[in-house]
Each structure stands twice: as structure tokens, then as C-alpha cells.
Scaffold this active site. Structure first.
Site, PDB file in Angstrom:
ATOM      1  N   CYS A 144       7.262   1.994   3.531  1.00 12.38           N
ATOM      2  CA  CYS A 144       7.781   3.313   3.917  1.00 12.38           C
ATOM      3  C   CYS A 144       6.980   3.821   5.112  1.00 12.38           C
ATOM      4  O   CYS A 144       6.357   4.870   5.080  1.00 12.38           O
ATOM      5  CB  CYS A 144       7.679   4.264   2.728  1.00 12.38           C
ATOM      6  SG  CYS A 144       8.681   5.757   2.878  1.00 12.38           S
ATOM      7  N   CYS A 176      13.473  -0.269   4.263  1.00 13.23           N
ATOM      8  CA  CYS A 176      14.148   0.163   3.040  1.00 13.23           C
ATOM      9  C   CYS A 176      14.712  -1.017   2.248  1.00 13.23           C
ATOM     10  O   CYS A 176      14.789  -0.964   1.015  1.00 13.23           O
ATOM     11  CB  CYS A 176      15.259   1.150   3.379  1.00 13.23           C
ATOM     12  SG  CYS A 176      14.656   2.648   4.191  1.00 13.23           S
ATOM     13  N   CYS A 214      15.917   6.520  -4.139  1.00 15.70           N
ATOM     14  CA  CYS A 214      15.417   7.316  -2.997  1.00 15.70           C
ATOM     15  C   CYS A 214      16.562   8.048  -2.314  1.00 15.70           C
ATOM     16  O   CYS A 214      17.555   7.444  -1.939  1.00 15.70           O
ATOM     17  CB  CYS A 214      14.709   6.401  -1.996  1.00 15.70           C
ATOM     18  SG  CYS A 214      14.165   7.249  -0.496  1.00 15.70           S
ATOM     19  N   CYS A 263      12.247  -2.119  -0.169  1.00 16.87           N
ATOM     20  CA  CYS A 263      11.548  -1.050  -0.895  1.00 16.87           C
ATOM     21  C   CYS A 263      11.926  -1.039  -2.376  1.00 16.87           C
ATOM     22  O   CYS A 263      13.105  -1.017  -2.719  1.00 16.87           O
ATOM     23  CB  CYS A 263      11.861   0.307  -0.269  1.00 16.87           C
ATOM     24  SG  CYS A 263      10.996   1.658  -1.100  1.00 16.87           S
ATOM     25  N   GLU A 317     -13.055   7.297   0.403  1.00 21.14           N
ATOM     26  CA  GLU A 317     -12.055   8.362   0.526  1.00 21.14           C
ATOM     27  C   GLU A 317     -12.429   9.356   1.622  1.00 21.14           C
ATOM     28  O   GLU A 317     -11.561   9.850   2.336  1.00 21.14           O
ATOM     29  CB  GLU A 317     -11.878   9.093  -0.812  1.00 21.14           C
ATOM     30  CG  GLU A 317     -11.135   8.276  -1.860  1.00 21.14           C
ATOM     31  CD  GLU A 317      -9.726   7.903  -1.423  1.00 21.14           C
ATOM     32  OE1 GLU A 317      -9.106   8.663  -0.661  1.00 21.14           O
ATOM     33  OE2 GLU A 317      -9.247   6.825  -1.831  1.00 21.14           O
TER      34      GLU A 317
END
Length: 341
Positions: free
Chosen positions: A196, A203, A212, A206, A42
Site C-alpha cells: 500500500c 492492490c 478495502c 494486497c 521507534e
DNA sequence: AATACGTGGTA
DNA sequence: TTACCAAGTAT
């Protein structure tokens, strides 16, 4: 008579289902997960793309596979493993966090949000990522992927930057599920990365397109265009690199600005005069190097010697053998120059 | 709130 | 070539 209630699909359910069949595979930090390894990954992934991080992550974990193995590492050793990755403060933060865990947390890597947040280099998003990925606890994150997914999902692209951040944190908190946080957190990042995308989002593929607000109507974010472009500040640096056939004289940079803690050729004019007397060969090169916030104009004088020598200097220095170059923390452009000699 | 902090990839 | 941007944090 029973009413059929149409319940709107939950974002998290759709993301989790999608992740289980379409998530990215082969990311090294998703194998044999430990909190320590999630922490390292991370930190490396802050503002840095997956593809760039992978080789650095593998090398770091090969050198220090567990938190315990990192306990005795020096700051220099950790920075060396960061050499070329950039944002070197992150490496110093890992060293300082390790020291804090050693001295204040009884050598045990924290398993709660507050202790994680107290460590240098760990902010709310990184703490949330460690809690959700390493411990499967319900904590939200807000990285660039999640910002983009949730920003489009709720269509908050027009807010000012700081307000937008605040709103998106609220949405992230609201949408983060109590259960299966591991799959959700990884999934929403994978979604942002593979579907995305910043440009030309897919899309049609998606899983959350049906709920959305921006699906199929993604408009470029215009909020950034009005920024006044400032000329980046130009910084001139004169280096002198003394070297033999197989060794380089490097100094640890102590400036609180860029490249702090890394090893560089001399920047001290006084020393340069002394150098020149004994040199048996002199070459000048100029290089430009762009950092995020400034343009570096580097002038490097290469001075050749038959043998290494000691010098009088207040700053820390060392002769580095060519074969040891990968064990020394150097900025990418400096390492490149040295490898060209 | 705005800026410092690296680098490599992409258009 | 220039400009933007990527698993953010600290100040």
C-alpha cells in the site's frame, strides 16, 4: 437447518496471515527484541525512512546494547550517535528520558503505556508501538504507513487533516486485535511500506483488497494541493572555522532553534576578528542547505593555523581532532565541509 | 491548530 | 532545479 453466515474477514486476521509469509525480513530491530531496543528504533524511525535508520541503529546498539549500558551516557555522546540523522531533539529526548527512568523509575525501562507516555519524545503512536511490539499488548499505533493503509481501507481521504487524524485513530483502535498484536502491528506497517505504497499501490497483491473501500481506485489525495505556498524564510549564517592540519575549533550551539546542542564553527563576529590576526591562510566558501521549514545560506570562512590555541569565550568550545569527527554531534552539511578540507 | 524540527531519496 | 515525503512529538 443451520444458516451459513458469511462473516466479513477481519482486517487484522488478513494482515496477520499476510505478515507471517510476506513480512519484511532483516530489519535489525526485529532480532533479539528488547523494549529498550524497540524504543531506540521507534525514536529513530519517527519521520525517517527504514533505509536511513538502519546504519544509525546498528551503531547506536553496538555502542549501547542495553538500557543499563546507556545509563551513564552523556547528552553529547548520544547526540554524536545521531549526527547526520536529523531531528536532533530526538537525541536530547533519549537522554532526558534515560535520566527520568534512572531517577524516577528505578532504572527500569517502563512496561506500561502511561509511564512510556510520560517520557519525552514518546507520544501515543510510539508508546503504542513499544507496547505492541515489545510487550505484545493490544495498543494501536498511527504512523504514516498505518494512516495510508487505514485511510484507503476506509476511504477517509477527503477529511481535513486534523479530523482525518482523529477518525484514523478511531479506526486504528477498532481494528487493532486483542491477540497477536505483535504480528498485526508489524504487518500493517510492512503492508503500507511494500504494498500500500504512497504511489502506485500494488492492490492486486494486497491481502485486504477484498475489504478495502479504495482497492484499485486509489485517487491521488487532492486535499494538499490547495495549500498556499509560502516562500520559505531565508536565514543567513556566517561561520568562521578555525583549523590546523588535523584539528577543528567547534562551538556548542545553544540556540533554541535548529541544530541545538550540535557542534558548529564559530558564529560570533567578535571572535572572528581575533582569529584573523593569527591566521596563516584564509578561504571563503558559500553553501546552501535546506531544512524543512527554511533555507540556510551559509557563508564559511576557513582560517588556517599552525597550532591550536585557547580563546576567551562564554560558550563551550573544543578543538576536535580529525579522527574524532565521528564522535562529535554535527549537522550533516557541516561535517561534509570539514571532511572536504 | 499550525508550525518547528533534518536529511536524503525520488520524480 | 524544485517539490514532496518518510515508523511523529512538542509547543
Amino acid at each position: 437447518m443451520s444458516k451459513i453466515i458469511q462473516v466479513k474477514d477481519r482486517l487484522s486476521d488478513l494482515v496477520i496471515e499476510w505478515y507471517r509469509s510476506h513480512g519484511r525480513e532483516g530489519l535489525p530491530w526485529r532480532k533479539n527484541i528488547t523494549p529498550y531496543k524497540i524504543w531506540i528504533s521507534e525514536i529513530m524511525l519517527q519521520q525517517t525512512q527504514v533505509k536511513t535508520v538502519i546504519p544509525y541503529y546498528l551503531r547506536f546498539i553496538k555502542t549501547y546494547p542495553t538500557f543499563n549500558s546507556l545509563i551513564l551516557a552523556s547528552e553529547d555522546q548520544i547526540i554524536a550517535l545521531w549526527s547526520g540523522l536529523g531531528f536532533y531533539r530526538r537525541a536530547k529526548n533519549i537522554y532526558n528520558a534515560k535520566e527520568q527512568i534512572k531517577n524516577s523509575f528505578n532504572k527500569k525501562f517502563p512496561d506500561n503505556f502511561d509511564d512510556l507516555m510520560s517520557l519525552p519524545g514518546i507520544g501515543e503512536s510510539t508508546a503504542g508501538a513499544i507496547m505492541s511490539i515489545a510487550y505484545n499488548k493490544s495498543y494501536p499505533i498511527l504512523d504514516a504507513n498505518v494512516k495510508r493503509v487505514l485511510g484507503r481501507y476506509s476511504n477517509v481521504t477527503k477529511e481535513s487533516a486534523s479530523k482525518k487524524n482523529k477518525v484514523l485513530w478511531e479506526i486504528s483502535r477498532k481494528e487493532t486485535p486483542v491477540n497477536n498484536v505483535f504480528d498485526y502491528t508489524q504487518g500493517v506497517m510492512d503492508l503500507g511500506s511494500t504494498i500500500c505504497k504512497p504511489k502506485d499501490p500494488l492492490c492486486a497483491q494486497c491481502p485486504i483488497a477484498s475489504i478495502c473501500d479504495s482497492a484499485f481506485t486509489i485517487i491521488a489525495d487532492s486535499s494538499k494541493k490547495e495549500k498556499i505556498k509560502k516562500d520559505k524564510s531565508q536565514v543567513n549564517i556566517n561561520f568562521t572555522l578555525a583549523h590546523t592540519d588535523n584539528e577543528y575549533l567547534l562551538f556548542k550551539r545553544n540556540e533554541k532553534t535548529f541544530w541545538e546542542g550540535l557542534w558548529l564553527p564559530s558564529e560570533q563576529p567578535k571572535i572572528h576578528k581575533i582569529f584573523k590576526k593569527k591566521s596563516c591562510g584564509e578561504v571563503h566558501i558559500n553553501r546552501k542547505h535546506k531544512l524543512t521549514h527554511l533555507d540556510l545560506n551559509m557563508s564559511i570562512t576557513l582560517l588556517r593555523y599552525n597550532n591550536s590555541f585557547d580563546i576567551n569565550s562564554n560558550s563551550e568550545y573544543r578543538w576536535v581532532k580529525k579522527i574524532d569527527i565521528n564522535n562529535v554531534g554535527m549537522p550533516a552539511p557541516i561535517k561534509k565541509i570539514i571532511l572536504e578540507i
